[in-house]
Every structure is written in structure tokens, then in C-alpha cells.
Design an enzyme around this catalytic site. Structure first.
Site, PDB file in Angstrom:
ATOM      1  N   ASP A   1       0.844  -1.195   0.000  1.00 36.76           N
ATOM      2  CA  ASP A   1       0.000   0.000   0.000  1.00 36.76           C
ATOM      3  C   ASP A   1       0.876   1.240   0.000  1.00 36.76           C
ATOM      4  O   ASP A   1       2.094   1.155   0.131  1.00 36.76           O
ATOM      5  CB  ASP A   1      -0.980  -0.017   1.194  1.00 36.76           C
ATOM      6  CG  ASP A   1      -0.294  -0.367   2.519  1.00 36.76           C
ATOM      7  OD1 ASP A   1       0.947  -0.443   2.560  1.00 36.76           O
ATOM      8  OD2 ASP A   1      -1.007  -0.558   3.513  1.00 36.76           O
TER       9      ASP A   1
ATOM     10  N   ASP B   1      -8.282  -1.391  13.810  1.00 36.81           N
ATOM     11  CA  ASP B   1      -9.675  -1.534  13.359  1.00 36.81           C
ATOM     12  C   ASP B   1      -9.861  -2.759  12.460  1.00 36.81           C
ATOM     13  O   ASP B   1     -10.887  -2.910  11.816  1.00 36.81           O
ATOM     14  CB  ASP B   1     -10.152  -0.260  12.644  1.00 36.81           C
ATOM     15  CG  ASP B   1      -9.340   0.055  11.380  1.00 36.81           C
ATOM     16  OD1 ASP B   1      -8.429  -0.736  11.033  1.00 36.81           O
ATOM     17  OD2 ASP B   1      -9.616   1.084  10.744  1.00 36.81           O
TER      18      ASP B   1
ATOM     19  N   HIS C   1      -7.979  -3.575   9.794  1.00 35.78           N
ATOM     20  CA  HIS C   1      -7.639  -3.436   8.368  1.00 35.78           C
ATOM     21  C   HIS C   1      -6.389  -4.241   8.017  1.00 35.78           C
ATOM     22  O   HIS C   1      -5.535  -4.494   8.855  1.00 35.78           O
ATOM     23  CB  HIS C   1      -7.517  -1.968   7.949  1.00 35.78           C
ATOM     24  CG  HIS C   1      -6.323  -1.217   8.433  1.00 35.78           C
ATOM     25  ND1 HIS C   1      -6.406  -0.052   9.165  1.00 35.78           N
ATOM     26  CD2 HIS C   1      -5.002  -1.427   8.265  1.00 35.78           C
ATOM     27  CE1 HIS C   1      -5.199   0.402   9.411  1.00 35.78           C
ATOM     28  NE2 HIS C   1      -4.315  -0.418   8.892  1.00 35.78           N
TER      29      HIS C   1
ATOM     30  N   GLU D   1      -9.787  -0.436   4.779  1.00 38.26           N
ATOM     31  CA  GLU D   1     -10.484  -0.083   6.005  1.00 38.26           C
ATOM     32  C   GLU D   1     -11.797  -0.871   6.123  1.00 38.26           C
ATOM     33  O   GLU D   1     -12.241  -1.490   5.147  1.00 38.26           O
ATOM     34  CB  GLU D   1     -10.761   1.431   5.995  1.00 38.26           C
ATOM     35  CG  GLU D   1      -9.506   2.292   6.062  1.00 38.26           C
ATOM     36  CD  GLU D   1      -8.844   2.318   7.452  1.00 38.26           C
ATOM     37  OE1 GLU D   1      -8.908   1.314   8.189  1.00 38.26           O
ATOM     38  OE2 GLU D   1      -8.245   3.358   7.776  1.00 38.26           O
TER      39      GLU D   1
HETATM   40  C1  GLP Z   1      -0.707   0.691   8.411  1.00 39.15           C
HETATM   41  C2  GLP Z   1      -0.330  -0.187   7.228  1.00 39.15           C
HETATM   42  C3  GLP Z   1      -0.685  -1.641   7.471  1.00 39.15           C
HETATM   43  C4  GLP Z   1      -0.182  -2.067   8.838  1.00 39.15           C
HETATM   44  C5  GLP Z   1      -0.831  -1.230   9.900  1.00 39.15           C
HETATM   45  C6  GLP Z   1      -0.431  -1.618  11.304  1.00 39.15           C
HETATM   46  O1  GLP Z   1      -2.020   1.073   8.380  1.00 39.15           O
HETATM   47  N1  GLP Z   1      -0.968   0.249   6.042  1.00 39.15           N
HETATM   48  O2  GLP Z   1      -0.140  -2.442   6.449  1.00 39.15           O
HETATM   49  O3  GLP Z   1      -0.477  -3.424   9.039  1.00 39.15           O
HETATM   50  O4  GLP Z   1      -0.441   0.130   9.673  1.00 39.15           O
HETATM   51  O5  GLP Z   1       0.784  -1.018  11.630  1.00 39.15           O
HETATM   52  P1  GLP Z   1       1.660  -1.390  12.895  1.00 39.15           P
HETATM   53  O6  GLP Z   1       2.295  -2.675  12.560  1.00 39.15           O
HETATM   54  O7  GLP Z   1       2.653  -0.274  13.017  1.00 39.15           O
HETATM   55  O8  GLP Z   1       0.724  -1.485  14.035  1.00 39.15           O
END
Ligand code: GLP
Length: 260
Positions: free
Chosen positions: A67, A136, A138, A143
Site C-alpha cells: 500500500d 480496526d 484493516h 479499512e
Molecule cells: C498501516 C499499514 C498496514 C499495517 C498497519 C499496522 O495502516 N498500512 O499495512 O499493518 O499500519 O501497523 P503497525 O504494525 O505499526 O501497528
């Protein structure tokens, strides 16, 4: 779906790095889908350590981005392209040519999304997609209420995700509202999905994704539809799983040669 409960983030990183290493020994030019955020960093560190120790040759590996933010200036240190180059591509000693990602600064965002789906397919598809999970539920930037059949496209972040990601920016207002993400349908095309979640803050999202119904409201629950999905969680992230004891016993009894 296989759920593996590990002691801590480092153990999760080592387990997944071993699985990536096994894949690269079978298929040296495998296409690895990588995620950003804090959670997967132990995987990249463990993989880099294997390479530096001479235990793994990644010279033909290819890396694909999951992403991207829309509208950050090219080269912005928090664009996901920059993050993946810094945390994965460079430490592994790979060339930028080994890297595939969507163009977050394209004028025609939809065309850039469609081009990225075509590029992934043209590269033979993702062999192993590493995923984190948002608080949440995702995956990527899909989302809640994202279509389970979605393709790579533009999405608007929830307030919760913008707040969660504000720690990477100088001020919360700098977090873009819009992003490009591989769709859930796109993600489900990878041959193996590996989701890593660590910490108490992910416990609810993990329980809903693993033990709740498949629902667009919890995008990570789409992993239940995939024939080879592995969820690796530390004790804190596993703390709301009803079947935790079963998952522990199952993994303890698993022959090591099977891998994940
Ligand atoms: C972002 C990324 C996701 C990731 C999420 C959680 O939203 N787009 O790919 O899984 O953050 O991040 P973290 O691992 O820092 O909690």
C-alpha cells in the site's frame, strides 16, 4: 487458517524469516509482498541477519509493496516506497530494480492502481504476502467495509488509522487522508498469506479476524477464505482468542519439516 502463538515479537520475526528463507531456497526469484508499520520490522531484521551470516542468498528475490500514501512528495521519508526501500530492499542488499510498487504521486490515481494490479500479475503473482493488522482490523489500507473482492484502488483512511499512524509524522495533520492499497481480492491472490500481530492493542482485532465471522467490517477476516493463511501472534495479541490452547497444542505437535 493456522494460528501460531509465539513468545514475543522477535520469535515471530524469526519464525516468519525462516519461512521466507525456505521459500527463497525453493524459489530464488520469489516475489515477496511486504507490509509497513512497526510490526513486521523484526521479520526484516531476522531476514537481514540470515543474509549477513551467509545463510541465505536473496540476490534474485523480488519485493512488492502492499500500500502507499497518496500525495506525499516523491522521496518523502514516510512514503511507503521510501520505508520499504529503507527497511527491506537496502538491508537485504537488493537493487531498486527488484522492487515493485504503486505510484502514489500519479496524477491519474485509478490508472496507477490498475497498472499496479497488472504489474503484480505480470510478475507471476505474489508468493508470500506479509501482513500486519490495524487496530480496526484493516489489512493493507483496506479499512472496515472494504469489499472482500476489491482490487488495488484509492481509499480514505479512518480517523483511527490516521491517529495510529501519526507517530510517523511531525504532526497528525500531515498524515494523508488518501491511500492506494492492494484490494482484499488482490491480497487473496498471493500464494501464502502471513499476518503478524503483536501487543495487547491488536488483541481485539486478531480475535475478530480469526474467530469472528468473515465480514467486510473486519477486513482481516478475509484470511479465513484463503487456503494457506498463517496468523502469527505474540501472547499479548493472542490474549482474546478463545481457542488459544488448541492453537498452542496444534503447533507444538506439528512436525518441524512442515514449516508454516
Ligand atoms: C498501516 C499499514 C498496514 C499495517 C498497519 C499496522 O495502516 N498500512 O499495512 O499493518 O499500519 O501497523 P503497525 O504494525 O505499526 O501497528
Amino acid at each position: 487458517m493456522e494460528v501460531v502463538i509465539v513468545k514475543d515479537a522477535a520469535a515471530g520475526g524469526a519464525l516468519i524469516a525462516d519461512s521466507v528463507a525456505a521459500l527463497l531456497r525453493r524459489r530464488p526469484d520469489a516475489l515477496l509482498g511486504v507490509a509497513t508499520g512497526s510490526t513486521p520490522l523484526p521479520v526484516y531484521r531476522a531476514l537481514t541477519a540470515l543474509v549477513r551470516a551467509g545463510a541465505l542468498d536473496v540476490s534474485r528475490a523480488r519485493i512488492a509493496q502492499l500500500d502507499e500514501y497518496v500525495g506525499l512528495p516523491q522521496g518523502h521519508p514516510e512514503s511507503y516506497r521510501s520505508v520499504v526501500l529503507r527497511e527491506v530492499v537496502e538491508p537485504l542488499g537488493l537493487d531498486e530494480a527488484a522492487f515493485l510498487g504503486p505510484d502514489g504521486s500519479a496524477e491519474d490515481v485509478q490508472a496507477a492502481c490498475e497498472a499496479y494490479d497488472r504489474a503484480l500479475a505480470g510478475a507471476g503473482g505474489v508468493d508470500l504476502q506479509l501482513l500486519g493488522i490495524g487496530t480496526d482490523g484493516h489489512i493493507g489500507f483496506n479499512e472496515p467495509c472494504s469489499s472482500l473482492a476489491s482490487r488495488t484502488r484509492i481509499k480514505t483512511l479512518t480517523r483511527q488509522t490516521r491517529e495510529d499512524n501519526a507517530r510517523f509524522f511531525d504532526s497528525p495533520d500531515e498524515v494523508p487522508h488518501h491511500v492506494i492499497t492492494q484490494g482484499i481480492g488482490t491480497i487473496l491472490e498471493a500464494r501464502h498469506l502471513v499476518l503478524l500481530a503483536t501487543g495487547e492493542g491488536k488483541a481485539d482485532a486478531v480475535a475478530q479476524a480469526v474467530e469472528g465471522p468473515v465480514a467486510a467490517l473486519v477486513p482481516a477476516s478475509a484470511l479465513q477464505l484463503h487456503p494457506h493463511a498463517t496468523v502469527v501472534v505474540d501472547e499479548a495479541a493472542a490474549s482474546r482468542l478463545k481457542l488459544a490452547d488448541y492453537f498452542r497444542a496444534t503447533f507444538a505437535a506439528k512436525p518441524e519439516w512442515q514449516g508454516i
